[in-house]
Write a protein that holds these residues in place. Structure first.
Motif: not given
Length: 207
Positions: A96, A144, A147-148, A151, A159, A161-163, A165-166, A204
């Motif tokens: 990351h 995304t 990140v997914s 994580r 999902d 939270q990943a989106e 953050y992205a 993240l």
């Protein structure tokens, strides 16, 4: 190590492999780099691509559609370059951090982007701000997925939270590239890395 993101699947879904369409987009980018977006006509692109105007319009649409497709094509190619730079990093946090550094430096030094700013700054700024929706959506899909995967390797789920953050980091990188002299002043790889570790990694890994 295999990359956590199958970028080829993303490219195929968004941009089918078609040699003529690709040639038209490449021709458009070459013409943009010579005279800028505003002074490039559909006829210029057709001539450089070796197709007639009817073929150009049937396949790609008008000048605006061609421009949007060409810029999106370059974004996908740049994302592939970024993925190659981080794909063999095993640790998700380091992947990351390195990804953030590589992305910002790659975009700031991007030859086509620098050339476009030199020959047609106002038009390029318009495409990268007011008309940047398609480009940001492609970038967000890429991030995304990264990140997914990261994580999941860390034992984290969610999902949403990943989106979230992205979308946040894509907007941040967009700003850092277009206005590099504004706070936060991240003008070196060392400062970019420190920022990623201090402020982005906690976001993240948020539950």
């Amino acid at each position: 190590m295999e990359s956590p993101l199958s970028l080829q699947a993303l490219l195929t879904a968004v941009e089918p492999d078609d040699a003529v369409d690709t040639r038209i987009k490449e021709a458009a980018l070459e013409q943009f780099s010579l005279v800028g977006i505003r002074r490039t006509s559909a006829d210029d692109i057709a001539k450089r691509a070796g197709v007639n105007r009817a073929t150009l319009y049937r396949r790609m649409g008008g000048r605006e559609e061609i421009t949007r497709a060409a810029l999106a094509h370059e974004v996908r190619r740049t994302l592939a370059e970024i993925e190659r730079g981080i794909g063999d990093i095993a640790d998700p946090l380091e992947r990351h951090t390195r990804g953030f550094v590589i992305t910002v430096t790659t975009l700031r030094d991007h030859p086509l982007l620098r050339r476009l700013f030199a020959v047609d700054r106002d038009e390029v700024l318009g495409w990268l701000t007011l008309e940047a929706g398609d480009i940001l959506r492609i970038a967000t899909a890429f991030v995304t997925a990264q990140v997914s995967a990261g994580r999941a390797e860390l034992g984290l789920t969610g999902d949403e939270q990943a989106e979230f953050y992205a979308t946040t980091i894509v907007r941040l990188i967009h700003s850092l590239v277009l206005t590099p002299d504004a706070p936060p002043l991240l003008d070196s790889e060392e400062r970019l890395r420190d920022y990623a570790v201090r402020y982005l990694q906690p976001l993240l890994t948020a539950p």
